[in-house]
Each structure stands twice: as C-alpha cells, then as structure tokens.
Design a protein around this motif. Structure first.
Motif, PDB file in Angstrom:
ATOM      1  N   PHE A 243       0.683  -0.596  -0.135  1.00  0.00           N
ATOM      2  CA  PHE A 243      -0.060  -0.270   0.253  1.00  0.00           C
ATOM      3  C   PHE A 243       1.002   1.222   0.473  1.00  0.00           C
ATOM      4  O   PHE A 243       1.747   1.382   0.379  1.00  0.00           O
ATOM      5  CB  PHE A 243      -0.977   0.295   1.467  1.00  0.00           C
ATOM      6  CG  PHE A 243      -2.365   0.757   1.069  1.00  0.00           C
ATOM      7  CD1 PHE A 243      -2.597   2.396   1.611  1.00  0.00           C
ATOM      8  CD2 PHE A 243      -3.899   0.002   0.619  1.00  0.00           C
ATOM      9  CE1 PHE A 243      -3.696   2.968   1.153  1.00  0.00           C
ATOM     10  CE2 PHE A 243      -4.749   0.333   0.349  1.00  0.00           C
ATOM     11  CZ  PHE A 243      -4.249   1.854   0.250  1.00  0.00           C
ATOM     12  N   THR A 244       1.242   1.598  -1.065  1.00  0.00           N
ATOM     13  CA  THR A 244       1.881   2.639  -1.192  1.00  0.00           C
ATOM     14  C   THR A 244       0.879   4.703  -1.046  1.00  0.00           C
ATOM     15  O   THR A 244       0.152   4.695  -0.751  1.00  0.00           O
ATOM     16  CB  THR A 244       2.537   3.309  -2.841  1.00  0.00           C
ATOM     17  OG1 THR A 244       1.478   3.454  -3.671  1.00  0.00           O
ATOM     18  CG2 THR A 244       2.999   1.637  -3.378  1.00  0.00           C
ATOM     19  N   PRO A 245       2.075   4.891  -0.555  1.00  0.00           N
ATOM     20  CA  PRO A 245       1.438   6.665  -0.135  1.00  0.00           C
ATOM     21  C   PRO A 245       0.535   7.117  -1.324  1.00  0.00           C
ATOM     22  O   PRO A 245       0.143   7.788  -0.851  1.00  0.00           O
ATOM     23  CB  PRO A 245       2.764   7.034   0.193  1.00  0.00           C
ATOM     24  CG  PRO A 245       3.581   6.134   0.416  1.00  0.00           C
ATOM     25  CD  PRO A 245       3.807   5.237  -0.156  1.00  0.00           C
ATOM     26  N   GLY A 246       1.157   7.240  -2.716  1.00  0.00           N
ATOM     27  CA  GLY A 246      -0.260   7.490  -2.847  1.00  0.00           C
ATOM     28  C   GLY A 246      -1.219   6.235  -3.551  1.00  0.00           C
ATOM     29  O   GLY A 246      -2.286   7.726  -3.971  1.00  0.00           O
ATOM     30  N   GLU A 247      -1.577   5.391  -3.334  1.00  0.00           N
ATOM     31  CA  GLU A 247      -2.215   4.502  -3.262  1.00  0.00           C
ATOM     32  C   GLU A 247      -3.449   4.936  -2.330  1.00  0.00           C
ATOM     33  O   GLU A 247      -4.471   5.292  -1.965  1.00  0.00           O
ATOM     34  CB  GLU A 247      -2.380   2.879  -3.101  1.00  0.00           C
ATOM     35  CG  GLU A 247      -1.947   3.191  -4.659  1.00  0.00           C
ATOM     36  CD  GLU A 247      -1.158   1.323  -4.112  1.00  0.00           C
ATOM     37  OE1 GLU A 247      -1.265   0.455  -5.561  1.00  0.00           O
ATOM     38  OE2 GLU A 247      -0.660   0.967  -3.018  1.00  0.00           O
ATOM     39  N   ALA A 248      -2.765   5.551  -0.988  1.00  0.00           N
ATOM     40  CA  ALA A 248      -3.137   5.860   0.164  1.00  0.00           C
ATOM     41  C   ALA A 248      -3.832   6.824   0.013  1.00  0.00           C
ATOM     42  O   ALA A 248      -5.297   7.520   0.319  1.00  0.00           O
ATOM     43  CB  ALA A 248      -2.303   5.901   1.297  1.00  0.00           C
TER      44      ALA A 248
END
Length: 138
Positions: free
Chosen positions: A102-107
C-alpha cells in the motif's frame, strides 16, 4: 484553474503560489487571495481546494450543504451517491492491496475517495435531519 490563471487573477507569481502549496515552505497567501483562487477553481474536481485543505489540517471534514429536494427522489439519489462513493473507496483500497503493498500515493487516492464518501454521507444526514424537523448534528 491552474497556477497561471491564479497568478493572473491574484497578482502573485506562479513560483510563490507553488511554494504556498508546499508543506515544506513558509510562504502563504491572504484570505482574499484564497477566496479568489477558490472562485477560479469552482466546478473543478476537489473544489473548494484551499478550504478542504484547511479543514483537513484542523481535523475536520468539509461538507457542502445539500442541494435538491428532500423528498423520496432526493433521498434515493443521496443513497445512490453514498453507496457509489463507498464502492469507490473499497475499489481504491482493493486495487492498492492486490500486490500486498500500500503505497503513499495509493493511500492518498483512497483518502480522496473517502472524502467524497464523507461528503455524500453528510448530505444524506442533513436531508434526513431537515425532514425530521431538527437541525441537530447527532
């Protein structure tokens, strides 16, 4: 509206406006300039951008007052919007978890979807409160 349009309307350079958007810079704009920028962004996704950002910084969710009828059709539209937004949140999180990372961009994308869900939920709440004849928030 873009930095160039905002710069033209406020008289602030695009580089200063860009610095104002950065959490790592101390530049800021006046409330009057913020209102001008919000007006330029009207109708664009995420509007009102500055007000939403301020609300998040202070721990709030910004909710626009509902529009439309508070009759059965209006309530049904609100319910459909709410369930659609919940589906978008679930889809964003499911897609992000496919590769077990779960990447920061996805979050950030999931949080943006969650903001839309919160908005839809609040609209439905306000419609129901109006029908119930009470303006309470709980």
């Amino acid at each position: 509206g873009g930095l160039e349009v905002c710069a033209r309307e406020t008289g602030i350079s695009t580089s200063q406006l860009s610095r104002c958007c950065s959490p790592h810079e101390r530049d800021s704009i006046t409330v009057r300039d913020a209102a001008t920028i919000e007006a330029i962004g009207h109708g664009h996704d995420g509007h009102p951008h500055i007000l939403r950002a301020q609300a998040r910084l202070l721990g709030f969710v910004l909710v626009a007052l509902p529009e439309g009828p508070e009759d059965a059709d209006g309530l049904m539209r609100s319910m459909m919007t709410l369930t659609s937004e919940l589906g978008a949140v679930a889809q964003a999180i499911s897609e992000a978890l496919r590769d077990q990372k779960f990447t920061p961009g996805e979050a950030l994308r999931a949080l943006a979807q969650l903001d839309e869900h919160d908005q839809a939920s609040a609209v439905l709440r306000l419609q129901l409160q109006s029908i119930a004849g009470n303006g309470s928030t709980r």
